[in-house]
Design a protein around this motif. Structure first.
Motif, PDB file in Angstrom:
ATOM      1  N   LEU A   1      40.193  31.976  45.055  1.00 44.60           N
ATOM      2  CA  LEU A   1      39.920  33.412  44.908  1.00 44.60           C
ATOM      3  C   LEU A   1      39.963  34.109  46.267  1.00 44.60           C
ATOM      4  O   LEU A   1      39.606  33.515  47.284  1.00 44.60           O
ATOM      5  N   TYR A   2      40.363  35.363  46.232  1.00 50.10           N
ATOM      6  CA  TYR A   2      40.399  36.183  47.448  1.00 50.10           C
ATOM      7  C   TYR A   2      39.163  37.075  47.461  1.00 50.10           C
ATOM      8  O   TYR A   2      38.979  37.893  46.550  1.00 50.10           O
ATOM      9  N   ASP A   3      38.341  36.900  48.485  1.00 47.34           N
ATOM     10  CA  ASP A   3      37.053  37.594  48.538  1.00 47.34           C
ATOM     11  C   ASP A   3      37.174  39.115  48.491  1.00 47.34           C
ATOM     12  O   ASP A   3      36.307  39.788  47.943  1.00 47.34           O
ATOM     13  N   GLU A   4      38.233  39.656  49.097  1.00 41.29           N
ATOM     14  CA  GLU A   4      38.357  41.126  49.179  1.00 41.29           C
ATOM     15  C   GLU A   4      38.837  41.744  47.870  1.00 41.29           C
ATOM     16  O   GLU A   4      38.708  42.950  47.684  1.00 41.29           O
ATOM     17  N   LEU A   5      39.438  40.927  46.998  1.00 43.16           N
ATOM     18  CA  LEU A   5      39.920  41.458  45.720  1.00 43.16           C
ATOM     19  C   LEU A   5      38.812  41.382  44.677  1.00 43.16           C
ATOM     20  O   LEU A   5      37.946  40.499  44.735  1.00 43.16           O
ATOM     21  N   THR A   6      38.860  42.284  43.717  1.00 45.10           N
ATOM     22  CA  THR A   6      37.860  42.266  42.651  1.00 45.10           C
ATOM     23  C   THR A   6      38.142  41.100  41.700  1.00 45.10           C
ATOM     24  O   THR A   6      39.211  40.491  41.747  1.00 45.10           O
ATOM     25  N   ALA A   7      37.166  40.851  40.837  1.00 45.88           N
ATOM     26  CA  ALA A   7      37.330  39.783  39.848  1.00 45.88           C
ATOM     27  C   ALA A   7      38.584  40.043  39.011  1.00 45.88           C
ATOM     28  O   ALA A   7      39.407  39.146  38.795  1.00 45.88           O
ATOM     29  N   ALA A   8      38.728  41.288  38.542  1.00 45.32           N
ATOM     30  CA  ALA A   8      39.884  41.623  37.702  1.00 45.32           C
ATOM     31  C   ALA A   8      41.191  41.477  38.481  1.00 45.32           C
ATOM     32  O   ALA A   8      42.180  40.962  37.948  1.00 45.32           O
ATOM     33  N   GLU A   9      41.197  41.903  39.733  1.00 44.93           N
ATOM     34  CA  GLU A   9      42.424  41.790  40.537  1.00 44.93           C
ATOM     35  C   GLU A   9      42.804  40.336  40.774  1.00 44.93           C
ATOM     36  O   GLU A   9      43.986  39.979  40.766  1.00 44.93           O
ATOM     37  N   ASN A  10      41.807  39.489  41.007  1.00 43.80           N
ATOM     38  CA  ASN A  10      42.093  38.062  41.206  1.00 43.80           C
ATOM     39  C   ASN A  10      42.737  37.458  39.961  1.00 43.80           C
ATOM     40  O   ASN A  10      43.716  36.711  40.060  1.00 43.80           O
ATOM     41  N   VAL A  11      42.185  37.775  38.797  1.00 46.20           N
ATOM     42  CA  VAL A  11      42.724  37.194  37.559  1.00 46.20           C
ATOM     43  C   VAL A  11      44.109  37.770  37.270  1.00 46.20           C
ATOM     44  O   VAL A  11      45.023  37.046  36.858  1.00 46.20           O
ATOM     45  N   ARG A  12      44.263  39.059  37.512  1.00 46.00           N
ATOM     46  CA  ARG A  12      45.582  39.677  37.297  1.00 46.00           C
ATOM     47  C   ARG A  12      46.630  39.057  38.228  1.00 46.00           C
ATOM     48  O   ARG A  12      47.765  38.812  37.822  1.00 46.00           O
ATOM     49  N   PHE A  13      46.250  38.792  39.470  1.00 47.85           N
ATOM     50  CA  PHE A  13      47.191  38.159  40.404  1.00 47.85           C
ATOM     51  C   PHE A  13      47.602  36.780  39.877  1.00 47.85           C
ATOM     52  O   PHE A  13      48.787  36.425  39.908  1.00 47.85           O
ATOM     53  N   ALA A  14      46.626  36.033  39.351  1.00 51.48           N
ATOM     54  CA  ALA A  14      46.910  34.679  38.851  1.00 51.48           C
ATOM     55  C   ALA A  14      47.896  34.721  37.681  1.00 51.48           C
ATOM     56  O   ALA A  14      48.800  33.885  37.605  1.00 51.48           O
TER      57      ALA A  14
ATOM     58  N   VAL B   1      34.950  33.703  37.400  1.00 53.57           N
ATOM     59  CA  VAL B   1      36.226  34.359  37.702  1.00 53.57           C
ATOM     60  C   VAL B   1      37.354  33.322  37.740  1.00 53.57           C
ATOM     61  O   VAL B   1      38.439  33.528  37.170  1.00 53.57           O
ATOM     62  N   ALA B   2      37.066  32.192  38.401  1.00 51.66           N
ATOM     63  CA  ALA B   2      38.083  31.128  38.469  1.00 51.66           C
ATOM     64  C   ALA B   2      38.403  30.606  37.068  1.00 51.66           C
ATOM     65  O   ALA B   2      39.562  30.329  36.745  1.00 51.66           O
ATOM     66  N   LEU B   3      37.378  30.494  36.226  1.00 52.89           N
ATOM     67  CA  LEU B   3      37.596  30.040  34.845  1.00 52.89           C
ATOM     68  C   LEU B   3      38.404  31.071  34.054  1.00 52.89           C
ATOM     69  O   LEU B   3      39.268  30.708  33.245  1.00 52.89           O
ATOM     70  N   ALA B   4      38.132  32.343  34.308  1.00 52.51           N
ATOM     71  CA  ALA B   4      38.885  33.401  33.620  1.00 52.51           C
ATOM     72  C   ALA B   4      40.365  33.304  33.973  1.00 52.51           C
ATOM     73  O   ALA B   4      41.229  33.461  33.099  1.00 52.51           O
ATOM     74  N   ALA B   5      40.649  33.030  35.246  1.00 50.87           N
ATOM     75  CA  ALA B   5      42.053  32.886  35.666  1.00 50.87           C
ATOM     76  C   ALA B   5      42.688  31.689  34.957  1.00 50.87           C
ATOM     77  O   ALA B   5      43.838  31.755  34.511  1.00 50.87           O
ATOM     78  N   LEU B   6      41.919  30.616  34.844  1.00 50.35           N
ATOM     79  CA  LEU B   6      42.416  29.408  34.167  1.00 50.35           C
ATOM     80  C   LEU B   6      42.712  29.704  32.692  1.00 50.35           C
ATOM     81  O   LEU B   6      43.781  29.370  32.178  1.00 50.35           O
ATOM     82  N   VAL B   7      41.779  30.360  32.033  1.00 50.62           N
ATOM     83  CA  VAL B   7      41.936  30.676  30.604  1.00 50.62           C
ATOM     84  C   VAL B   7      43.124  31.620  30.395  1.00 50.62           C
ATOM     85  O   VAL B   7      43.924  31.438  29.479  1.00 50.62           O
ATOM     86  N   ALA B   8      43.252  32.605  31.286  1.00 48.41           N
ATOM     87  CA  ALA B   8      44.334  33.582  31.139  1.00 48.41           C
ATOM     88  C   ALA B   8      45.704  32.939  31.330  1.00 48.41           C
ATOM     89  O   ALA B   8      46.667  33.320  30.668  1.00 48.41           O
TER      90      ALA B   8
END
Lengths: 222, 233
Positions: B88-101, B141-148
């Motif tokens: 995860l990138y600390d400066e990005l929001t939770a939603a931005e991190n998942v969207r990037f993934a 957040v990391a799990l959300a990226a995995l699920v997405a």
């Protein structure tokens, strides 16, 4: 690859905009370098004007090292480094994205720095297009070479001290050709300036191609 | 159908040290295998090798149809690795991190929304830079990226770390849902109480090898586990 590059560049620029390191550290560092160089040369306006292009590009080179260090630091943690490798993004796209982000940061920095040079040294461009083309070509080369050597040093504990040693000698041709091209742009000597673009152009293309080809293997090795 | 993970006497080096010293493991699609063992047993190395992040130098290693000895990078975008350090990138929001993934995989950004909602990352939480979140929230957040991203193989390294009771229940639900959809889950843990009930099989690693195997809670009552130990090495 272009889609990947846009994604990575957008991410890096957004992170830079939020962290404001470029704004509060890189830019002040570049301006400070200019002022200190001016102090070193003394108050003579003629000496300052003659040295202005070289001092400008020296400040850009030092700032390039900082900008590349920031670019590497974004993925310095184990999680983000692995995450990028697992992301599905083409390594060439990662290179192009990171180099594009550094390129844009350096172009903005140069615009501010040139304003500083104009105020501090009283120098004006007589052939602005020549300076602009030289800046674009030089910055493509600086960003590409910087990101390549950033990737090379990324996994090393000593990367912050090693990076300047790797980058600065390699980008010496940019310092030379950029300074001469800008001197020609200040003096209005188009033919002389164009001849220096013939060094900046191939340098930019060579490092851009090298980065597209080598970034993947370098990422694996780091 | 070929197994999702097929390792035969697989050896992987961490520098000069053999992190995996001849591992035999086969995991089918729709199966949950929990890997246990002491520190340094090779659990994390096993997951990293399966993710194509650690080169397998000898033996056979085929993951999701990719021969890791030929091209270890080919499998990377098909797996989801949740390691000790979240990607995860600390400066990005939770939603931005998942969207990037998800966008990195070429999926539309909208794919992130259901996953964020499933993990309870909505409203202000979704708009908060990850650097300001707690360890448990970062894990979500990391799990959300995995699920997405919905990979075919989940590689979970100590996934319960930092999660509260609700988060642990949610993780169990997510694993069960993924497995029901045919996903293969390989999970390393120091917390057998939490993970063995989720498992079809539990393998014990020691010294970079498989030392023992037993049925997990999905196949046998917990009370029967001790009686079903089968030493394989």
């Amino acid at each position: 690859m272009l889609r990947d590059a846009l994604l990575v560049a957008g991410k890096d620029l957004r992170i830079e905009a939020r962290s404001r390191v470029a704004l509060w550290q890189v830019l002040p560092f570049a301006m400070l370098s200019l002022v200190l160089f001016a102090f070193a040369l003394g108050p003579g306006q003629l000496a300052l004007r003659q040295a202005a292009p070289g001092l400008f590009w020296l400040a850009v080179l030092f700032s390039t090292v900082l900008a590349v260090q920031r670019s590497v630091a974004i993925e310095s943690g184990e999680g983000t480094r692995d995450g990028l490798r697992l992301s599905g993004i083409d390594p060439a796209g990662i290179f192009l994205g990171k180099a594009s982000a550094v390129f844009l940061e350096l172009l903005v920095l140069q615009a501010v720095l040139w304003a500083g040079v104009t105020v501090l040294f009283g120098v004006h461009l007589r052939t602005p297009w020549l300076a602009l083309v030289a800046s674009v070509l030089a910055t493509i080369g600086l960003a590409s070479a910087g990101v390549i050597y950033g990737a090379l040093s990324a996994g090393l504990r000593v990367r912050e001290t090693l990076l300047p040693l790797l980058v600065l000698p390699v980008v010496a041709p940019v310092l030379l050709a950029g300074s001469r091209a800008w001197a020609a742009a200040i003096g209005g000597s188009v033919a002389s300036g164009v001849s220096w673009l013939r060094i900046l152009g191939p340098f930019a293309v060579a490092y851009l191609v090298l980065g597209l080809v080598l970034y993947g293997p370098l990422q694996e090795a780091s | 159908m070929a197994p999702a993970v097929q390792l035969r006497t697989a050896v992987a080096l961490a520098g000069r040290f053999p992190a995996l010293a001849g591992v035999d493991l086969s995991v089918a699609f729709g199966e949950v295998v929990v890997v246990v063992g002491p520190n340094g047993a090779g659990k994390t190395s096993l997951l990293r090798a399966c993710a194509g992040l650690m080169p397998v130098t000898s033996g056979e290693a085929v993951v999701l149809g990719c021969d890791l000895r030929v091209d270890q990078a080919a499998v990377r975008h098909q797996v989801g690795l949740l390691g000790h350090a979240a990607p995860l990138y600390d400066e990005l929001t939770a939603a931005e991190n998942v969207r990037f993934a998800v966008r990195a995989l070429g999926l539309p950004a909208a794919t992130a929304k259901p996953a964020l909602e499933r993990l309870g990352l909505v409203g202000r939480l979704a708009r908060t830079p990850v650097g300001r979140l707690s360890a448990g929230q970062r894990r979500r957040v990391a799990l959300a990226a995995l699920v997405a991203r919905a990979p075919e193989l989940w590689l979970l390294d100590e996934p319960h770390a930092g999660l509260d009771a609700a988060g642990r229940r949610l993780l169990a639900e997510l694993i069960n849902e993924a497995v029901a959809a045919g996903t293969c889950v390989l999970l390393s843990s120091h917390e057998p109480d939490l993970t063995v009930p989720l498992a079809d099989r539990v393998v014990t690693m020691a010294g970079g090898r498989m030392a023992a195997e037993q049925r997990g809670g999905r196949r046998a009552p917990l009370a029967a586990l001790g009686a079903e130990d089968t030493h394989v090495a």
